[in-house]
Design a protein around this motif. Structure first.
Motif, mmCIF file in Angstrom:
data_model
loop_
_atom_site.group_PDB
_atom_site.id
_atom_site.type_symbol
_atom_site.label_atom_id
_atom_site.label_comp_id
_atom_site.label_asym_id
_atom_site.label_seq_id
_atom_site.Cartn_x
_atom_site.Cartn_y
_atom_site.Cartn_z
ATOM 1 N N THR A 20 8.157 14.568 1.430
ATOM 2 C CA THR A 20 9.547 14.132 1.450
ATOM 3 C C THR A 20 9.658 12.636 1.285
ATOM 4 N N ASP A 21 8.545 11.952 1.017
ATOM 5 C CA ASP A 21 8.536 10.506 0.837
ATOM 6 C C ASP A 21 9.120 10.150 -0.515
ATOM 7 N N THR A 22 10.202 9.411 -0.534
ATOM 8 C CA THR A 22 10.819 9.011 -1.794
ATOM 9 C C THR A 22 10.773 7.516 -1.986
ATOM 10 N N GLY A 23 9.911 6.831 -1.240
ATOM 11 C CA GLY A 23 9.807 5.382 -1.356
ATOM 12 C C GLY A 23 9.056 4.981 -2.599
ATOM 13 N N THR A 24 9.189 3.745 -2.995
ATOM 14 C CA THR A 24 8.470 3.248 -4.152
ATOM 15 C C THR A 24 7.156 2.641 -3.742
ATOM 16 N N ASP A 25 6.197 2.596 -4.671
ATOM 17 C CA ASP A 25 4.886 2.025 -4.392
ATOM 18 C C ASP A 25 5.004 0.518 -4.236
ATOM 19 N N THR A 26 4.199 -0.047 -3.372
ATOM 20 C CA THR A 26 4.193 -1.495 -3.177
ATOM 21 C C THR A 26 2.782 -2.019 -3.279
ATOM 22 N N ASP A 27 2.661 -3.293 -3.593
ATOM 23 C CA ASP A 27 1.368 -3.938 -3.728
ATOM 24 C C ASP A 27 1.121 -4.793 -2.500
ATOM 25 N N THR A 28 0.272 -4.292 -1.611
ATOM 26 C CA THR A 28 -0.041 -5.051 -0.402
ATOM 27 C C THR A 28 -1.232 -5.964 -0.616
ATOM 28 N N GLY A 29 -2.017 -5.691 -1.675
ATOM 29 C CA GLY A 29 -3.219 -6.473 -1.903
ATOM 30 C C GLY A 29 -4.343 -6.110 -0.953
ATOM 31 N N GLU A 30 -4.103 -5.129 -0.057
ATOM 32 C CA GLU A 30 -5.115 -4.718 0.913
ATOM 33 C C GLU A 30 -5.812 -3.455 0.418
ATOM 34 N N PRO A 31 -7.131 -3.326 0.661
ATOM 35 C CA PRO A 31 -7.831 -2.107 0.241
ATOM 36 C C PRO A 31 -7.374 -0.911 1.057
ATOM 37 N N SER A 32 -7.430 0.258 0.453
ATOM 38 C CA SER A 32 -7.096 1.479 1.167
ATOM 39 C C SER A 32 -8.134 1.753 2.240
ATOM 40 N N ALA A 33 -7.685 2.402 3.311
ATOM 41 C CA ALA A 33 -8.617 2.792 4.369
ATOM 42 C C ALA A 33 -9.635 3.788 3.843
ATOM 43 N N LEU A 34 -9.287 4.506 2.778
ATOM 44 C CA LEU A 34 -10.188 5.491 2.206
ATOM 45 C C LEU A 34 -11.073 4.898 1.114
ATOM 46 N N CYS A 35 -10.876 3.649 0.778
ATOM 47 C CA CYS A 35 -11.685 2.961 -0.216
ATOM 48 C C CYS A 35 -11.965 1.553 0.323
ATOM 49 N N PRO A 36 -12.572 1.448 1.499
ATOM 50 C CA PRO A 36 -12.596 0.179 2.245
ATOM 51 C C PRO A 36 -13.398 -0.934 1.602
ATOM 52 N N ASP A 37 -14.326 -0.595 0.727
ATOM 53 C CA ASP A 37 -15.171 -1.631 0.133
ATOM 54 C C ASP A 37 -14.619 -2.170 -1.180
ATOM 55 N N HIS A 38 -13.420 -1.732 -1.557
ATOM 56 C CA HIS A 38 -12.872 -2.108 -2.860
ATOM 57 C C HIS A 38 -11.550 -2.837 -2.672
ATOM 58 N N THR A 39 -11.576 -4.134 -2.863
ATOM 59 C CA THR A 39 -10.350 -4.935 -2.759
ATOM 60 C C THR A 39 -9.680 -5.108 -4.119
ATOM 61 N N ALA A 40 -10.264 -4.536 -5.156
ATOM 62 C CA ALA A 40 -9.680 -4.550 -6.494
ATOM 63 C C ALA A 40 -9.891 -3.175 -7.109
ATOM 64 N N ALA A 41 -9.128 -2.882 -8.159
ATOM 65 C CA ALA A 41 -9.218 -1.575 -8.810
ATOM 66 C C ALA A 41 -10.482 -1.522 -9.659
#
Length: 232
Positions: free
Chosen positions: A58-79
């Protein structure tokens, strides 16, 4: 009657396709262009070939750029890995970058008519910036190319995440009327520098718009998310 995109559309509800297994997350689709396409959560290890069984979001929010790595991809601060990508399949599907990114140029926004046969833009300098970055192929960061077809009747959106070695992770989406399609999201070789140099030298904006429709060559050397279609 307008032509339809040649796709096998599948009716899907807010399903998440992750490039790596991890905590469930879904999001609403977003057809707007963001020059720094990123998100907040994501996957961790190998590719998947189909949608998960998570319930609709039910999430209808837009994506945002926090510049922080995902908790599920913790070693990657860039794509820079498959775990940075997550697909949200719903009425206007998106592929989200859950790692940080640096936008290298303003997003290219083309306004096109009749299935992008004729395109214009208010910012030709952004077009040249993107072509220059693709020609060099040595920077690390993101580029966005967006074609709005007949005032939102359809669109083509290409998000490119340069890796600095003439390779890039690419998410390429096309929509027309009631159908949409994503090419395989993964790591590709950029087209040769001479191609982009020749495009940039063109005096005709339409020629530049045509050049940017295909920024990579060959198949993905690493597939993060398999191709999929959806209904809009």
């Amino acid at each position: 009657m307008r032509p339809h995109l040649a796709l096998t559309a599948t009716t899907l509800l807010a399903v998440t396709l992750t490039a790596c297994p991890g905590t469930d997350k879904t999001t609403a689709g977003d057809t707007t262009t963001d020059a720094s396409t990123t998100g907040t959560t994501g996957p961790t290890t190998g590719p998947t070939t189909g949608p998960s069984t998570e319930p609709p979001s039910t999430d209808t929010g837009t994506d945002t750029d926090t510049g922080e790595p995902s908790a599920l991809c913790p070693d990657h601060t860039a794509a820079d890995a498959c775990c940075c990508f997550e697909a949200h399949v719903n009425l206007s599907s998106t592929v989200e970058n859950v790692c940080g990114t640096t936008s290298l140029c303003p997003a290219v926004e083309f306004e096109c008519s009749e299935i992008d046969q004729t395109c214009t833009t208010a910012d030709e300098a952004a077009v040249d910036c993107v072509l220059e970055a693709l020609s060099a192929g040595t920077m690390i960061g993101s580029l966005t190319i967006h074609y709005d077809i007949d005032n939102s009747y359809g669109q083509r959106k290409i998000d490119v995440y340069l890796q600095g070695d003439r390779k890039a992770y690419v998410a390429h989406k096309e929509e027309l009327d009631a159908s949409g399609y994503f090419n395989p999201v993964g790591l590709y070789d950029l087209r040769e520098a001479a191609h982009f140099d020749a495009c940039r030298a063109e005096a005709d904006l339409q020629a530049k718009a045509e050049c940017l429709k295909t920024v990579v060559e060959g198949e993905a050397s690493e597939v993060c998310i398999e191709s999929f279609s959806y209904e809009t």
